[in-house]
Motif scaffolding. Structure first.
Motif, PDB file in Angstrom:
ATOM      1  N   PHE A 249      -8.537  -5.629  -3.989  1.00 61.26           N
ATOM      2  CA  PHE A 249      -7.515  -6.059  -4.937  1.00 61.26           C
ATOM      3  C   PHE A 249      -6.120  -5.659  -4.459  1.00 61.26           C
ATOM      4  CE2 PHE A 249      -5.254  -4.840  -9.037  1.00 61.26           C
ATOM      5  CZ  PHE A 249      -4.828  -6.139  -9.301  1.00 61.26           C
ATOM      6  N   ILE A 250      -5.965  -4.383  -4.091  1.00 61.69           N
ATOM      7  CA  ILE A 250      -4.647  -3.893  -3.656  1.00 61.69           C
ATOM      8  C   ILE A 250      -4.225  -4.564  -2.357  1.00 61.69           C
ATOM      9  CG2 ILE A 250      -3.367  -1.847  -2.896  1.00 61.69           C
ATOM     10  CD1 ILE A 250      -5.134  -0.219  -4.858  1.00 61.69           C
ATOM     11  N   SER A 251      -5.166  -4.760  -1.432  1.00 64.08           N
ATOM     12  CA  SER A 251      -4.801  -5.401  -0.161  1.00 64.08           C
ATOM     13  C   SER A 251      -4.395  -6.862  -0.376  1.00 64.08           C
ATOM     14  CB  SER A 251      -5.953  -5.313   0.842  1.00 64.08           C
ATOM     15  OG  SER A 251      -7.071  -6.051   0.399  1.00 64.08           O
ATOM     16  N   SER A 252      -5.033  -7.530  -1.350  1.00 63.71           N
ATOM     17  CA  SER A 252      -4.647  -8.919  -1.634  1.00 63.71           C
ATOM     18  C   SER A 252      -3.235  -8.975  -2.220  1.00 63.71           C
ATOM     19  CB  SER A 252      -5.647  -9.574  -2.596  1.00 63.71           C
ATOM     20  OG  SER A 252      -5.553  -9.022  -3.900  1.00 63.71           O
ATOM     21  N   LEU A 253      -2.882  -7.976  -3.023  1.00 63.61           N
ATOM     22  CA  LEU A 253      -1.525  -7.901  -3.568  1.00 63.61           C
ATOM     23  C   LEU A 253      -0.512  -7.648  -2.455  1.00 63.61           C
ATOM     24  CD1 LEU A 253      -2.305  -5.721  -6.724  1.00 63.61           C
ATOM     25  CD2 LEU A 253      -1.575  -8.110  -6.766  1.00 63.61           C
ATOM     26  N   TRP A 254      -0.863  -6.779  -1.519  1.00 62.74           N
ATOM     27  CA  TRP A 254       0.041  -6.483  -0.407  1.00 62.74           C
ATOM     28  C   TRP A 254       0.232  -7.713   0.480  1.00 62.74           C
ATOM     29  CZ3 TRP A 254       3.877  -3.619   0.364  1.00 62.74           C
ATOM     30  CH2 TRP A 254       4.341  -3.297   1.632  1.00 62.74           C
TER      31      TRP A 254
ATOM     32  N   MET B  50      -1.546   3.451   1.614  1.00 62.77           N
ATOM     33  CA  MET B  50      -0.659   2.421   1.064  1.00 62.77           C
ATOM     34  C   MET B  50       0.802   2.892   1.070  1.00 62.77           C
ATOM     35  SD  MET B  50      -2.112  -0.380   0.548  1.00 62.77           S
ATOM     36  CE  MET B  50      -0.611  -1.084  -0.112  1.00 62.77           C
ATOM     37  N   LEU B  51       1.034   4.178   0.839  1.00 60.05           N
ATOM     38  CA  LEU B  51       2.391   4.698   0.939  1.00 60.05           C
ATOM     39  C   LEU B  51       2.925   4.554   2.363  1.00 60.05           C
ATOM     40  CD1 LEU B  51       2.305   7.949  -1.281  1.00 60.05           C
ATOM     41  CD2 LEU B  51       3.609   5.842  -1.712  1.00 60.05           C
TER      42      LEU B  51
ATOM     43  N   SER C 118       6.155   2.380   3.233  1.00 60.62           N
ATOM     44  CA  SER C 118       7.308   3.036   3.864  1.00 60.62           C
ATOM     45  C   SER C 118       7.637   2.399   5.209  1.00 60.62           C
ATOM     46  CB  SER C 118       7.042   4.532   4.017  1.00 60.62           C
ATOM     47  OG  SER C 118       5.959   4.768   4.892  1.00 60.62           O
ATOM     48  N   HIS C 119       6.627   2.011   5.987  1.00 60.92           N
ATOM     49  CA  HIS C 119       6.876   1.304   7.249  1.00 60.92           C
ATOM     50  C   HIS C 119       7.613  -0.008   6.982  1.00 60.92           C
ATOM     51  CE1 HIS C 119       3.535   3.439   9.795  1.00 60.92           C
ATOM     52  NE2 HIS C 119       4.610   4.195   9.600  1.00 60.92           N
ATOM     53  N   TRP C 120       7.183  -0.712   5.955  1.00 64.59           N
ATOM     54  CA  TRP C 120       7.812  -1.985   5.609  1.00 64.59           C
ATOM     55  C   TRP C 120       9.284  -1.752   5.254  1.00 64.59           C
ATOM     56  CZ3 TRP C 120      10.444  -4.337   1.706  1.00 64.59           C
ATOM     57  CH2 TRP C 120      10.447  -5.745   1.665  1.00 64.59           C
ATOM     58  N   VAL C 121       9.549  -0.707   4.464  1.00 63.25           N
ATOM     59  CA  VAL C 121      10.917  -0.399   4.045  1.00 63.25           C
ATOM     60  C   VAL C 121      11.789  -0.012   5.245  1.00 63.25           C
ATOM     61  CG1 VAL C 121      12.310   1.285   2.771  1.00 63.25           C
ATOM     62  CG2 VAL C 121      10.349   0.206   1.665  1.00 63.25           C
ATOM     63  N   HIS C 122      11.268   0.861   6.119  1.00 59.64           N
ATOM     64  CA  HIS C 122      12.051   1.287   7.285  1.00 59.64           C
ATOM     65  C   HIS C 122      12.368   0.100   8.195  1.00 59.64           C
ATOM     66  CE1 HIS C 122      12.131   5.514   6.427  1.00 59.64           C
ATOM     67  NE2 HIS C 122      10.813   5.617   6.370  1.00 59.64           N
ATOM     68  N   ASN C 123      11.402  -0.786   8.382  1.00 57.13           N
ATOM     69  CA  ASN C 123      11.653  -1.980   9.205  1.00 57.13           C
ATOM     70  C   ASN C 123      12.713  -2.870   8.562  1.00 57.13           C
ATOM     71  OD1 ASN C 123       9.796  -1.244  11.155  1.00 57.13           O
ATOM     72  ND2 ASN C 123       8.097  -2.336  10.173  1.00 57.13           N
ATOM     73  N   TYR C 124      12.667  -2.962   7.257  1.00 50.83           N
ATOM     74  CA  TYR C 124      13.645  -3.788   6.539  1.00 50.83           C
ATOM     75  C   TYR C 124      15.044  -3.203   6.690  1.00 50.83           C
ATOM     76  CZ  TYR C 124      15.410  -6.834   2.800  1.00 50.83           C
ATOM     77  OH  TYR C 124      16.101  -7.779   2.091  1.00 50.83           O
ATOM     78  N   ILE C 125      15.138  -1.871   6.584  1.00 54.85           N
ATOM     79  CA  ILE C 125      16.440  -1.209   6.716  1.00 54.85           C
ATOM     80  C   ILE C 125      17.029  -1.457   8.100  1.00 54.85           C
ATOM     81  CG2 ILE C 125      17.576   1.051   6.821  1.00 54.85           C
ATOM     82  CD1 ILE C 125      15.587   1.996   4.648  1.00 54.85           C
TER      83      ILE C 125
ATOM     84  N   ILE D   1       7.487   3.075  -4.159  1.00 56.46           N
ATOM     85  CA  ILE D   1       7.254   4.334  -3.446  1.00 56.46           C
ATOM     86  C   ILE D   1       7.715   5.509  -4.298  1.00 56.46           C
ATOM     87  CG2 ILE D   1       7.908   5.696  -1.416  1.00 56.46           C
ATOM     88  CD1 ILE D   1       8.174   3.033   0.122  1.00 56.46           C
ATOM     89  N   PHE D   2       8.924   5.412  -4.859  1.00 55.04           N
ATOM     90  CA  PHE D   2       9.456   6.499  -5.685  1.00 55.04           C
ATOM     91  C   PHE D   2       8.550   6.760  -6.888  1.00 55.04           C
ATOM     92  CE2 PHE D   2      13.958   4.905  -4.354  1.00 55.04           C
ATOM     93  CZ  PHE D   2      13.724   5.343  -3.062  1.00 55.04           C
ATOM     94  N   TYR D   3       8.090   5.691  -7.500  1.00 59.03           N
ATOM     95  CA  TYR D   3       7.241   5.784  -8.693  1.00 59.03           C
ATOM     96  C   TYR D   3       5.932   6.504  -8.372  1.00 59.03           C
ATOM     97  CZ  TYR D   3       4.388   4.019 -12.631  1.00 59.03           C
ATOM     98  OH  TYR D   3       3.563   3.910 -13.716  1.00 59.03           O
TER      99      TYR D   3
END
Length: 605
Positions: A344-349, A387-388, A392-399, A424-426
């Motif tokens: 379920f979580i991987s399908s959301l990702w 998943m974190l 986080s990898h996705w966020v760093h790449n985006y930055i 991530i913060f949540y």
């Protein structure tokens, strides 16, 4: 033979004279059907266009309620006359189909079934009428306690009758496979309106789900009907409405806690929702949960059912804005197997990374991931950490891409980025007790490079919900993972010059956030969610501080679910209750800073 003699003969076949009553007049209602000849009446119309016998026949069927043996005789004869039942005899067919049959003897029921089968095979133009009549019987005629709601002894007769009804539909499906298209159409048309009594909606739902036992090939279509009407219920009784009905005001609730003498007397009522549509939704969810449990544990069809429900979730629930309870069907089935939750979580990702998905679906998928990781006890810490890492990898790449392209910092331009950052913060703030429980876990948090995220040019703390941002700041400061308070105060000062018309309104550049697995409000079905549901547990840093950054006035929105846990609302954004006192990022309506570190605003216990 004269015409008059012929008419008398037909009349005598249809309605033999009864013995006179005390007044010397025949009794109208005591009709003897034994000598009835439906075939003769129809033949009279077809051969000689004589309607007298046919009209008497209709009148007798309309007014009479024959005993079982006479009922059986009617349908044995009706079966023989099926070849004559052309379309212009529709009134007769409708009268026959409408006769009471489910509460009769097995022989009488079988005679009715044989007639229906013969009619559907020989006169296919009556199939729609037949299925409409049968499906209408799915609605209970009176209030009953259903098996999915804990009833058993009181509904044995109903179950026997419904078993006979389903037997007839199954036999029709076997002899005319294409008839199930008609069945599905009639199921959609006849589903009770959501404001109908709870027992009508629940009884109909039980029968729709029962059809999956003998029509498994149509399980997806049947569950499509179930989920469509589940959403109709859910969106028509939002969280705020349930809260107001269950807890009209604090004073009322206080009085209830003081007058605890009638606990046993009100034991049954305690599980009944005060709002009638909420009660219907509660029963609906309980029946669906019971169906899932039976299918996964008893029938061994869990994997197939999970795929179907996941498909229904993506088709119906995910695109629907701000549902409150329907999504817990997905939460519940994931509790049975870790592989379900992971899938379920991987399908959301995958949705998050799929550029062909709409921005709304991608953002909502992020909310589901964060809420599932935070609330589901059955999701192990190792998977949560993986998943974190992904996020986080996705966020760093985006930055990195954003820094090289010098894009503007508007919320709209980077909506998905801000949503993933807040997720991530949540999760870090909500699961802080687990993520800081050992030096190994702290080293893991350090590896996420959270400081680089909060200090980047896009400034994600600027658009996060104040409750999330301040909670995250408290945890990261305590463990020297990131220093957020300077950024939060600077963001707040930038908003200081802005005057909002409504003190409860959030700034335009604050994320419209949806945490789908916020506390479950329904009482009966909520008992199934409780064992797998993680209530917020205050971090030791919070307990030592004993401070709060949410005004006492805002706490009035946290009145439900207290029978389950004292940690009522936990991490529920106050903005969703329209009672949030803060104008954004730690600034209250008076313009004062309310940051305190080592606390969890919104994680109220």
């Amino acid at each position: 033979m004269s015409t008059l003699t012929e008419k008398r003969r037909v009349s005598s076949i249809l309605k033999p004279h009864s013995p006179p009553n005390g007044n010397g007049t025949p009794s109208r209602n005591k009709v003897r059907f034994v000598e009835l000849s439906i075939e003769s009446a129809l033949q009279e119309v077809l051969d000689h266009n004589r309607l007298t016998g046919y009209e008497e026949l209709l009148e007798n069927l309309r007014d009479g309620d024959p005993e079982d043996d006479k009922f059986k005789a009617i349908f044995l004869e009706a079966k023989q006359a099926v070849p004559l039942m052309k379309p212009h005899f529709g009134k007769l067919v409708e009268q026959l189909l409408s006769l009471r049959w489910l509460d009769r003897s097995e022989e009488a029921q079988e005679a009715y079934k044989q007639f229906v089968l013969e009619l559907s095979i020989v006169q296919k133009n009556y199939c729609t009428m037949t299925m409409a009549k049968l499906v209408k019987l799915f609605i209970p005629g009176k209030a009953v306690q259903l098996p999915g709601l804990g009833g058993s002894a009181g509904c044995e007769e109903l179950q026997r009758q419904m078993g006979s009804l389903h037997d007839l539909i199954m036999r029709l499906k076997n002899v005319i496979p294409m008839i199930f298209d008609v069945v599905l159409t009639q199921l959609r048309k006849s589903f009770p309106y959501y404001k109908r009594p709870s027992w009508e909606v629940a009884g109909y739902l039980c029968n729709v789900l029962r059809m999956t036992d003998y029509s498994s090939i149509y399980c997806d279509e049947l569950l499509d009907i179930v989920f469509f009407h589940l959403l109709q219920l859910d969106v028509n009784v939002p969280r705020s409405v349930i809260e107001e009905a269950e807890y009209p005001d604090d004073e009322m609730m206080f009085e209830m806690t003081e007058t605890g003498g009638d606990e046993e007397q009100n034991a049954e009522d305690s599980d009944t929702m005060k709002h009638p549509v909420a009660e219907t939704l509660d029963q609906y969810m309980e029946i669906v949960f019971n169906y899932i449990e039976q299918t996964v544990k008893t029938n061994g069809q869990g994997d197939r059912l999970f795929k179907i429900i996941l498909n229904q979730f993506e088709t119906h629930i995910l695109p629907t804005h701000n549902t409150d309870h329907a999504q817990f069907v997905m939460f519940y089935i994931c509790s049975f197997k870790l592989t379900y939750a992971e899938h379920f979580i991987s399908s959301l990702w995958k949705n998050v990374n799929n550029l062909n998905k709409s921005p709304a679906v991608r953002q909502t998928s992020v909310g589901y991931i964060a809420s599932m990781l935070a609330r589901a006890k059955f999701v192990p810490l190792n998977y949560l950490k993986s998943m974190l890492v992904e996020m986080s990898h996705w966020v760093h790449n985006y930055i990195q891409r954003s820094d090289s392209m010098h894009h503007n910092q508007s919320l709209k331009a980077h909506l998905l980025f801000y949503s993933v950052c807040q997720a991530i913060f949540y999760v870090v703030a909500f699961r802080a007790n687990h993520l800081t429980s050992s030096s190994k876990n702290l080293a893991f948090l350090q590896s996420l490079q959270l400081s680089s995220i909060v200090t980047c040019q896009l400034n994600p703390l600027r658009v996060c919900l104040p409750t999330v941002a301040t909670a995250f700041a408290g945890i990261t400061r305590a463990y020297q993972l990131a220093y957020c308070h300077t950024i939060l105060e600077r963001n707040a000062r930038r908003k200081l010059a802005t005057v909002y018309k409504n003190s409860t309104q959030l700034p335009e550049d604050c994320l419209d956030t949806f945490f789908p697995f916020d506390p479950y409000l329904l009482t009966k079905s909520g008992k199934r969610i409780e064992p797998f549901y993680l209530q917020y547990q205050a971090h030791e840093m919070d307990e030592e501080s004993g401070e709060t950054s949410i005004s006492s006035g805002a706490a009035k929105g946290r009145k439900r679910y207290e029978s389950i846990s004292e940690d009522v609302d936990d991490f529920i954004p106050e903005s969703k209750r329209h009672k949030h006192r803060s104008t954004g990022n730690g600034m209250d309506v008076g313009g004062e800073f309310t940051f305190s570190y080592g606390v969890s605003p919104g994680f109220h216990s």
